[in-house]
Design a protein around this motif. Structure first.
Motif, PDB file in Angstrom:
ATOM      1  N   UNK A  74      52.145  56.671  17.120  1.00 16.48           N
ATOM      2  CA  UNK A  74      51.467  57.041  18.347  1.00 16.48           C
ATOM      3  C   UNK A  74      52.231  58.141  19.056  1.00 16.48           C
ATOM      4  N   UNK A  75      51.519  58.870  19.882  1.00 15.55           N
ATOM      5  CA  UNK A  75      52.153  59.823  20.779  1.00 15.55           C
ATOM      6  C   UNK A  75      52.329  59.111  22.104  1.00 15.55           C
ATOM      7  N   UNK A  76      53.546  59.018  22.549  1.00 12.76           N
ATOM      8  CA  UNK A  76      53.850  58.335  23.801  1.00 12.76           C
ATOM      9  C   UNK A  76      54.030  59.386  24.884  1.00 12.76           C
ATOM     10  N   UNK A  77      53.375  59.179  26.002  1.00 20.13           N
ATOM     11  CA  UNK A  77      53.429  60.124  27.108  1.00 20.13           C
ATOM     12  C   UNK A  77      54.118  59.458  28.284  1.00 20.13           C
ATOM     13  N   UNK A  78      55.304  59.942  28.596  1.00 23.50           N
ATOM     14  CA  UNK A  78      56.042  59.338  29.704  1.00 23.50           C
ATOM     15  C   UNK A  78      56.348  57.885  29.403  1.00 23.50           C
ATOM     16  N   UNK A  79      55.807  56.991  30.208  1.00 23.93           N
ATOM     17  CA  UNK A  79      56.080  55.566  30.057  1.00 23.93           C
ATOM     18  C   UNK A  79      54.924  54.796  29.423  1.00 23.93           C
ATOM     19  N   UNK A  80      53.928  55.490  28.872  1.00 29.17           N
ATOM     20  CA  UNK A  80      52.779  54.791  28.294  1.00 29.17           C
ATOM     21  C   UNK A  80      52.410  55.350  26.927  1.00 29.17           C
ATOM     22  N   UNK A  81      51.719  54.522  26.168  1.00 28.21           N
ATOM     23  CA  UNK A  81      51.211  54.933  24.867  1.00 28.21           C
ATOM     24  C   UNK A  81      50.186  53.935  24.378  1.00 28.21           C
ATOM     25  N   UNK A  82      49.459  54.301  23.341  1.00 27.52           N
ATOM     26  CA  UNK A  82      48.442  53.421  22.788  1.00 27.52           C
ATOM     27  C   UNK A  82      48.539  53.426  21.271  1.00 27.52           C
ATOM     28  N   UNK A  83      48.569  52.241  20.693  1.00 28.73           N
ATOM     29  CA  UNK A  83      48.424  52.067  19.244  1.00 28.73           C
ATOM     30  C   UNK A  83      47.008  51.571  19.010  1.00 28.73           C
ATOM     31  N   UNK A  84      46.407  51.954  17.908  1.00 27.57           N
ATOM     32  CA  UNK A  84      45.089  51.434  17.577  1.00 27.57           C
ATOM     33  C   UNK A  84      45.189  50.711  16.247  1.00 27.57           C
ATOM     34  N   UNK A  85      44.782  49.465  16.232  1.00 28.44           N
ATOM     35  CA  UNK A  85      44.837  48.639  15.036  1.00 28.44           C
ATOM     36  C   UNK A  85      43.442  48.103  14.762  1.00 28.44           C
ATOM     37  N   UNK A  86      42.843  48.534  13.664  1.00 27.52           N
ATOM     38  CA  UNK A  86      41.474  48.142  13.310  1.00 27.52           C
ATOM     39  C   UNK A  86      40.503  48.408  14.453  1.00 27.52           C
ATOM     40  N   UNK A  87      40.677  49.541  15.106  1.00 30.11           N
ATOM     41  CA  UNK A  87      39.794  49.930  16.190  1.00 30.11           C
ATOM     42  C   UNK A  87      40.097  49.295  17.537  1.00 30.11           C
ATOM     43  N   UNK A  88      41.098  48.437  17.589  1.00 33.09           N
ATOM     44  CA  UNK A  88      41.447  47.753  18.842  1.00 33.09           C
ATOM     45  C   UNK A  88      42.665  48.448  19.464  1.00 33.09           C
ATOM     46  N   UNK A  91      47.870  48.723  24.315  1.00 33.05           N
ATOM     47  CA  UNK A  91      48.491  49.578  25.316  1.00 33.05           C
ATOM     48  C   UNK A  91      49.960  49.220  25.466  1.00 33.05           C
ATOM     49  N   UNK A  92      50.812  50.223  25.332  1.00 31.28           N
ATOM     50  CA  UNK A  92      52.255  50.033  25.454  1.00 31.28           C
ATOM     51  C   UNK A  92      52.743  50.640  26.753  1.00 31.28           C
ATOM     52  N   UNK A  93      53.635  49.935  27.420  1.00 29.44           N
ATOM     53  CA  UNK A  93      54.214  50.399  28.677  1.00 29.44           C
ATOM     54  C   UNK A  93      55.725  50.214  28.602  1.00 29.44           C
ATOM     55  N   UNK A  94      56.463  51.280  28.815  1.00 31.34           N
ATOM     56  CA  UNK A  94      57.921  51.219  28.855  1.00 31.34           C
ATOM     57  C   UNK A  94      58.342  51.005  30.302  1.00 31.34           C
ATOM     58  N   UNK A  95      59.314  50.142  30.521  1.00 40.39           N
ATOM     59  CA  UNK A  95      59.804  49.919  31.885  1.00 40.39           C
ATOM     60  C   UNK A  95      60.502  51.182  32.394  1.00 40.39           C
TER      61      UNK A  95
END
Length: 118
Positions: A74-88, A91-95
């Motif tokens: 994934x491309x992570x932007x700042x403190x957030x990013x998104x992985x997609x697994x089987x279309x789902x 949402x990732x959030x870094x502290x």
């Protein structure tokens, strides 16, 4: 506002925005409800791959629809990013201190999965 104070405030904001560090090894939060959620298990690893892509991998346990691991790029932007697994989307959030990752998904909005940097 005094110009020096404004300058220091801007420098502080820019410094904190650039200080996030996704790459590293994280340990799963054991308090995750495996009876009702898909949780990180053991360690999660985030590796930076040039130019601005990250590889994410973790074993999972609990209500995971027969999955035993989660991985993707994934491309992570700042403190957030998104992985997609089987279309789902996941949402990732870094502290803000780069010490923990939180993951959520619309499939289980009450499940908040965390891992702490080792």
């Amino acid at each position: 506002m005094h110009p020096t104070l404004i300058f220091l405030l801007v420098v502080s904001i820019i410094g904190s925005a650039q200080s996030q560090t996704w790459a590293g090894t994280y340990t799963a939060d054991p308090s995750c409800n495996k009876a009702g959620c898909c949780c990180f298990s053991g360690q999660a690893v985030v590796i930076k791959t040039p130019p601005n892509t990250y590889a994410f991998a973790s074993k999972v346990a609990g209500l995971c629809f027969m999955l035993t691991s989660l991985s993707g790029n994934t491309t992570l932007t700042g403190y957030t990013g998104t992985l997609t697994l089987s279309g789902v989307p996941i949402y990732l959030q870094l502290s803000s201190d780069s010490r923990s990752i939180t993951a959520t998904t619309p499939l289980s909005p009450t499940c908040i999965v965390r891992a702490m940097k080792v």
